[in-house]
Design a protein around this motif. Structure first.
Motif, PDB file in Angstrom:
ATOM      1  N   ARG A 196     -10.418   8.103  -8.115  1.00 22.14           N
ATOM      2  CA  ARG A 196      -9.841   7.576  -6.866  1.00 22.14           C
ATOM      3  C   ARG A 196      -9.779   6.057  -6.980  1.00 22.14           C
ATOM      4  O   ARG A 196     -10.759   5.410  -7.360  1.00 22.14           O
ATOM      5  CB  ARG A 196     -10.702   7.973  -5.667  1.00 22.14           C
ATOM      6  CG  ARG A 196     -10.045   7.566  -4.337  1.00 22.14           C
ATOM      7  CD  ARG A 196     -10.908   7.898  -3.139  1.00 22.14           C
ATOM      8  NE  ARG A 196     -11.946   6.875  -3.076  1.00 22.14           N
ATOM      9  CZ  ARG A 196     -13.211   7.108  -2.820  1.00 22.14           C
ATOM     10  NH1 ARG A 196     -13.647   8.324  -2.638  1.00 22.14           N
ATOM     11  NH2 ARG A 196     -14.087   6.123  -2.772  1.00 22.14           N
ATOM     12  N   GLU A 205      -9.029   2.440  -5.060  1.00 16.74           N
ATOM     13  CA  GLU A 205      -8.937   1.769  -3.768  1.00 16.74           C
ATOM     14  C   GLU A 205      -8.446   0.341  -4.003  1.00 16.74           C
ATOM     15  O   GLU A 205      -9.202  -0.503  -4.501  1.00 16.74           O
ATOM     16  CB  GLU A 205     -10.295   1.731  -3.085  1.00 16.74           C
ATOM     17  CG  GLU A 205     -10.853   3.102  -2.764  1.00 16.74           C
ATOM     18  CD  GLU A 205     -12.254   3.006  -2.185  1.00 16.74           C
ATOM     19  OE1 GLU A 205     -12.449   2.255  -1.201  1.00 16.74           O
ATOM     20  OE2 GLU A 205     -13.148   3.661  -2.741  1.00 16.74           O
ATOM     21  N   PHE A 233       1.924   1.710  -3.541  1.00 18.05           N
ATOM     22  CA  PHE A 233       0.757   2.175  -4.294  1.00 18.05           C
ATOM     23  C   PHE A 233       0.538   3.671  -4.088  1.00 18.05           C
ATOM     24  O   PHE A 233       0.409   4.432  -5.051  1.00 18.05           O
ATOM     25  CB  PHE A 233      -0.482   1.380  -3.861  1.00 18.05           C
ATOM     26  CG  PHE A 233      -1.731   1.755  -4.601  1.00 18.05           C
ATOM     27  CD1 PHE A 233      -2.010   1.191  -5.828  1.00 18.05           C
ATOM     28  CD2 PHE A 233      -2.627   2.670  -4.069  1.00 18.05           C
ATOM     29  CE1 PHE A 233      -3.161   1.524  -6.522  1.00 18.05           C
ATOM     30  CE2 PHE A 233      -3.781   3.014  -4.745  1.00 18.05           C
ATOM     31  CZ  PHE A 233      -4.053   2.439  -5.979  1.00 18.05           C
ATOM     32  N   GLU A 234       0.501   4.102  -2.834  1.00 20.18           N
ATOM     33  CA  GLU A 234       0.246   5.510  -2.523  1.00 20.18           C
ATOM     34  C   GLU A 234       1.330   6.419  -3.092  1.00 20.18           C
ATOM     35  O   GLU A 234       1.033   7.495  -3.608  1.00 20.18           O
ATOM     36  CB  GLU A 234       0.113   5.716  -1.008  1.00 20.18           C
ATOM     37  CG  GLU A 234      -1.135   5.109  -0.422  1.00 20.18           C
ATOM     38  CD  GLU A 234      -2.422   5.655  -1.019  1.00 20.18           C
ATOM     39  OE1 GLU A 234      -2.481   6.855  -1.351  1.00 20.18           O
ATOM     40  OE2 GLU A 234      -3.380   4.880  -1.156  1.00 20.18           O
ATOM     41  N   GLU A 235       2.583   5.990  -3.012  1.00 17.92           N
ATOM     42  CA  GLU A 235       3.675   6.800  -3.551  1.00 17.92           C
ATOM     43  C   GLU A 235       3.555   6.937  -5.072  1.00 17.92           C
ATOM     44  O   GLU A 235       3.809   7.999  -5.630  1.00 17.92           O
ATOM     45  CB  GLU A 235       5.026   6.186  -3.178  1.00 17.92           C
ATOM     46  CG  GLU A 235       6.204   7.054  -3.531  1.00 17.92           C
ATOM     47  CD  GLU A 235       7.531   6.521  -3.017  1.00 17.92           C
ATOM     48  OE1 GLU A 235       8.536   7.192  -3.246  1.00 17.92           O
ATOM     49  OE2 GLU A 235       7.563   5.437  -2.402  1.00 17.92           O
ATOM     50  N   LEU A 293       0.819  -1.208   0.000  1.00 17.08           N
ATOM     51  CA  LEU A 293       0.000   0.000   0.000  1.00 17.08           C
ATOM     52  C   LEU A 293       0.856   1.261   0.000  1.00 17.08           C
ATOM     53  O   LEU A 293       0.492   2.265  -0.628  1.00 17.08           O
ATOM     54  CB  LEU A 293      -0.958  -0.006   1.194  1.00 17.08           C
ATOM     55  CG  LEU A 293      -2.020  -1.110   1.163  1.00 17.08           C
ATOM     56  CD1 LEU A 293      -2.809  -1.130   2.465  1.00 17.08           C
ATOM     57  CD2 LEU A 293      -2.933  -0.964  -0.036  1.00 17.08           C
ATOM     58  N   ALA A 294       2.009   1.220   0.660  1.00 22.66           N
ATOM     59  CA  ALA A 294       2.911   2.370   0.651  1.00 22.66           C
ATOM     60  C   ALA A 294       3.445   2.620  -0.758  1.00 22.66           C
ATOM     61  O   ALA A 294       3.520   3.772  -1.210  1.00 22.66           O
ATOM     62  CB  ALA A 294       4.063   2.144   1.634  1.00 22.66           C
ATOM     63  N   CYS A 354      -8.324  -2.798  -8.224  1.00 25.58           N
ATOM     64  CA  CYS A 354      -8.882  -1.669  -7.482  1.00 25.58           C
ATOM     65  C   CYS A 354     -10.360  -1.453  -7.790  1.00 25.58           C
ATOM     66  O   CYS A 354     -10.849  -1.862  -8.835  1.00 25.58           O
ATOM     67  CB  CYS A 354      -8.143  -0.384  -7.857  1.00 25.58           C
ATOM     68  SG  CYS A 354      -6.387  -0.402  -7.504  1.00 25.58           S
ATOM     69  N   HIS A 377       0.315   9.158  -6.158  1.00 27.78           N
ATOM     70  CA  HIS A 377       0.273  10.523  -5.620  1.00 27.78           C
ATOM     71  C   HIS A 377       0.264  11.526  -6.785  1.00 27.78           C
ATOM     72  O   HIS A 377       1.094  11.464  -7.675  1.00 27.78           O
ATOM     73  CB  HIS A 377       1.476  10.774  -4.717  1.00 27.78           C
ATOM     74  CG  HIS A 377       1.494  12.157  -4.156  1.00 27.78           C
ATOM     75  ND1 HIS A 377       0.658  12.531  -3.137  1.00 27.78           N
ATOM     76  CD2 HIS A 377       2.207  13.251  -4.493  1.00 27.78           C
ATOM     77  CE1 HIS A 377       0.873  13.805  -2.865  1.00 27.78           C
ATOM     78  NE2 HIS A 377       1.815  14.266  -3.667  1.00 27.78           N
TER      79      HIS A 377
END
Length: 99
Positions: A44, A46, A33-35, A30-31, A64, A38
């Motif tokens: 959006r 998920e 993915f978020e990076e 998840l880290a 997602c 961004h």
């Protein structure tokens, strides 16, 4: 922890060159993915499941739920593919709807 340090702690049950089975994403997944996402706007994403491929770095396929930023959004399923190099930041390589 940097991306390259995270990649050095990769599980060894993933065959180099082959995609793993889809499974629930870890905090590390998840880290990444978020990076990588961004700054993306308009939809959006998920993440629900992830598959990994060990290359010179790591490829990820995140399954997602996608929600567009529209007045009456219609959710759909999508694959967000991300490459995390050994050095540098991960980035999105492809996004496609699941038909």
């Amino acid at each position: 922890m940097s991306t390259s340090e995270k990649l050095n702690t990769v599980r060894f049950d993933v065959l180099a060159g082959g995609w793993s089975d889809y499974e629930k994403p870890t905090g590390q997944d998840l880290a990444v993915f978020e990076e990588a996402i961004h700054g993306l706007i308009g939809v959006r994403y998920e993440p629900q499941l992830v598959s990994r491929q060990v290359v010179a770095g790591m490829n990820y396929r995140f399954r997602c739920i996608a929600t567009p930023s529209t007045r009456e959004p219609i959710q759909y399923k999508a694959i967000v593919q991300i490459y995390a190099p050994l050095e540098g930041k991960p980035f999105v390589t492809h996004i496609s709807p699941v038909l």
